[in-house]
Enzyme design. Structure first.
Site, PDB file in Angstrom:
ATOM      1  N   CYS A 118      47.049  45.326  56.980  1.00 37.21           N
ATOM      2  CA  CYS A 118      47.050  46.334  58.055  1.00 37.21           C
ATOM      3  C   CYS A 118      46.088  45.936  59.183  1.00 37.21           C
ATOM      4  O   CYS A 118      46.346  44.979  59.889  1.00 37.21           O
ATOM      5  CB  CYS A 118      46.736  47.704  57.468  1.00 37.21           C
ATOM      6  N   TYR A 119      44.973  46.613  59.324  1.00 35.14           N
ATOM      7  CA  TYR A 119      44.015  46.232  60.373  1.00 35.14           C
ATOM      8  C   TYR A 119      43.637  44.760  60.225  1.00 35.14           C
ATOM      9  O   TYR A 119      43.472  44.039  61.222  1.00 35.14           O
ATOM     10  CB  TYR A 119      42.765  47.117  60.278  1.00 35.14           C
ATOM     11  N   GLU A 171      48.053  48.160  48.138  1.00 38.50           N
ATOM     12  CA  GLU A 171      47.159  48.674  47.109  1.00 38.50           C
ATOM     13  C   GLU A 171      47.519  50.071  46.610  1.00 38.50           C
ATOM     14  O   GLU A 171      47.031  50.502  45.580  1.00 38.50           O
ATOM     15  CB  GLU A 171      45.712  48.656  47.626  1.00 38.50           C
ATOM     16  N   GLY A 196      41.753  49.500  58.092  1.00 38.63           N
ATOM     17  CA  GLY A 196      40.670  50.269  58.701  1.00 38.63           C
ATOM     18  C   GLY A 196      41.237  51.234  59.707  1.00 38.63           C
ATOM     19  O   GLY A 196      42.354  51.031  60.198  1.00 38.63           O
ATOM     20  N   LYS A 243      37.893  56.138  37.385  1.00 46.29           N
ATOM     21  CA  LYS A 243      37.739  56.748  36.058  1.00 46.29           C
ATOM     22  C   LYS A 243      38.368  55.924  34.930  1.00 46.29           C
ATOM     23  O   LYS A 243      37.772  55.743  33.882  1.00 46.29           O
ATOM     24  CB  LYS A 243      38.356  58.143  36.097  1.00 46.29           C
ATOM     25  N   ASP A 274      31.716  59.662  32.502  1.00 43.19           N
ATOM     26  CA  ASP A 274      31.012  58.843  33.501  1.00 43.19           C
ATOM     27  C   ASP A 274      29.531  58.714  33.159  1.00 43.19           C
ATOM     28  O   ASP A 274      28.973  57.615  33.097  1.00 43.19           O
ATOM     29  CB  ASP A 274      31.123  59.453  34.904  1.00 43.19           C
ATOM     30  N   HIS A 302      50.479  48.743  53.098  1.00 44.96           N
ATOM     31  CA  HIS A 302      49.367  48.826  52.134  1.00 44.96           C
ATOM     32  C   HIS A 302      49.860  48.511  50.719  1.00 44.96           C
ATOM     33  O   HIS A 302      50.459  49.364  50.071  1.00 44.96           O
ATOM     34  CB  HIS A 302      48.732  50.221  52.181  1.00 44.96           C
TER      35      HIS A 302
END
Ligand code: XMP
Length: 505
Positions: A80-81, A169, A53, A361, A225, A167
């Site tokens: 992280c946060y 991710e 965050g 996507k 989409d 991070h």
């Protein structure tokens, strides 16, 4: 089924964590960071992940969590946060760093643990933080450090609490996914038992619940989409669904006809709203204003379409996660108002349903394949809702639309012939409102340039320009200058995202 909850502390990319967990084939949902222990326990999660965050734990009103969750025996990973928050709650020491650390750095693992199983002792990770953990809470071990962060990972095996400062991710942390898998499979003992097909079931169920007995419209653009959203909605509510294609006059060449054919088995209405859109855009050059006007006209056009269909109260849209994040949330900054999110006027009186709101996507494509949609639709390159309007820098005039549409058709055709359509994220034309001098035959020309934009991307959130073969670029350029009247120069955009965005507006 295994179930992970990501507690959201406002990181711009926190949905990426959820997406990686889904990639590991574990069901995952995101909940607000301050959700109470009781509300979380109702969901019986097998593991928790505390997201990053933008706040500092020292800020007044900084997001926090129910501290009881950290002693509830649920395997938990702080990122992280999330790591700083865990440290502070459990009695460790967090301090502001001398300097904010941002970017790639080298992680050195010093303690073996299930978290880092199979990960080399030294590897690249991505950091973005202002505070650092100076002392771990009691019972924790330091597992890794970086040149500027002495405690970059920590763990308490007994309490099943783990945390990393970097991070995992993002793609810039090559072993990040492996670490997350270790957390899920080895530490939390989860099994990979979730598939995109399961998403079909949950989405169909959700649409049924949200629409109830009402009728719904689905906004169809021809892109993957909205096609997937339409197919899901059709499964959910069958004949109570009407698909509407708003022809804003800003579609690609032949697009309206192609959509008409591809969706011929659905109740599809085509609303010709080109005169209204083009009139509303007259004289407008500012990109955000264009987007807001288009958003407003979309809703007006749907309202007209609704009158022809009868009582319809719900609008289903194919909004995907990058559209949501780029339009800005409570905490994240607005980059662009995507027409189907931030561009909506306040007085739109539809219940908006966005079944793909949390997907990326490529996940949408996987759902599309699982739904049995035709390949030509599933693999279509993304096209922005505001259409060619955001590919015309300057005023959107009929001449400008004609030029950019024709150039775009040439670029896409050449990409297809070269067999590159599926390998690149998007290739298209942008028309600029400057003019330059050229020579054709024996005459001087004074025309507009076309920009060729071709990018590779995983999810549209970051992108790299494609190194297209020079012969292919040459062919496109000669065809564009030779065939599109008004164009006398072609340039190639070699900007990645960031710092550029994919579209020019
Ligand atoms: P940017 O330009 O923000 O684009 O880097 C990221 C991806 O999103 C598409 N895009 C949109 N899609 N409505 C959409 O449905 C929009 O308003 C919109 N604007 C951009 C863009 O084509 C790229 O794939």
């Amino acid at each position: 089924m295994s179930h992970v909850i990501v507690l959201d502390f406002g990181a711009q990319y926190n949905q990426l964590i959820a997406r990686r967990v889904r990639e590991a084939e574990v069901f995952c949902e995101v909940m607000p960071g301050d959700t109470s222990l009781e509300d979380i326990m109702e969901k019986t999660p097998d593991a928790l992940i505390l997201s990053g965050g933008p706040a500092s734990v020292f800020q007044q009103g900084a997001p926090t969590m129910d501290p009881r969750l950290l002693s509830a025996g649920i395997p938990t990973l702080g990122i992280c946060y999330g790591m700083q928050l865990m440290t502070r709650i459990l009695g460790g020491d967090v301090r502001p760093a001398a300097e904010r650390e941002y970017g790639r750095t080298l992680l050195r693992i010093i303690e073996s643990s299930p978290l880092f199983k199979g990960i080399p002792e030294q590897s690249q990770v991505w950091m973005s933080h202002g505070d650092v953990v100076k002392a771990t809470p009691p019972g924790f071990e330091t597992l890794a450090f970086t040149p500027t962060t002495p405690i970059a990972a920590m763990g308490n095996a007994e309490q099943k609490l783990w945390a990393v400062q970097y991070h995992p991710e993002v793609h810039h942390t090559p072993n990040g996914f492996r670490m997350l898998q270790n957390f899920l499979y080895l530490i939390a003992g989860l099994r990979p038992d979730w598939r995109p097909d399961d998403l079909i079931e949950t989405s169909v169920q959700q649409i049924c619940n949200q629409v109830g007995e009402r009728r719904a419209l689905v906004a169809l653009s021809g892109g993957v989409d909205s096609a997937v959203a339409a197919a899901l909605a059709h499964r959910a509510i069958g004949s109570r669904l009407t698909a509407v294609l708003i022809d804003h006059g800003l579609m690609r060449e032949n697009e309206v006809e192609e959509v008409r054919q591809a969706f011929s088995d659905m109740d599809l209405r085509i609303e010709n709203a080109a005169p209204q859109f083009l009139h509303a855009l007259l004289g407008i050059t500012e990109p955000e204003t264009k987007r807001k006007i288009i958003g407003r006209e979309f809703i007006r056009a749907f309202e007209r379409a609704r009158e022809n269909v009868g009582t319809v109260e719900c609008l289903i849209q194919g909004t995907v996660y990058p559209d949501v994040i780029e339009s800005g949330s409570k905490k994240a900054e607005t980059i662009k108002s995507h027409h189907n999110v931030g561009g909506l006027p306040d007085d739109a009186d539809f219940t908006i349903i966005e079944p793909l709101r949390w997907l990326f996507k490529d996940e949408v494509r996987r759902v599309g394949i699982a739904l049995g949609l035709p390949e030509s639709i599933v693999w279509r390159q993304p096209f922005p809702g505001p259409g060619l309007a955001v590919r015309i820098v300057g005023e959107v005039t009929p001449d400008a639309i004609k030029m950019v549409r024709h150039a775009d058709a040439i670029i896409r055709q050449e990409i297809r012939v070269a067999g590159l359509e599926r390998q690149i994220w998007q290739a298209f034309a942008v028309l600029l409102d400057v003019r330059s001098v050229g020579v054709m035959g024996d005459s001087r020309t004074y025309g507009h340039p076309i920009v060729i934009r071709a990018v590779e991307s995983q999810d549209g959130m970051t992108a790299d320009w494609v190194r297209l073969p020079p012969e292919l670029l040459d062919k496109m350029a000669s065809r564009i200058v030779g065939e599109v009247s008004g164009i006398n120069r072609v340039v190639y955009d070699i900007t990645s995202k960031p710092p550029g965005t994919i579209e020019w507006e």
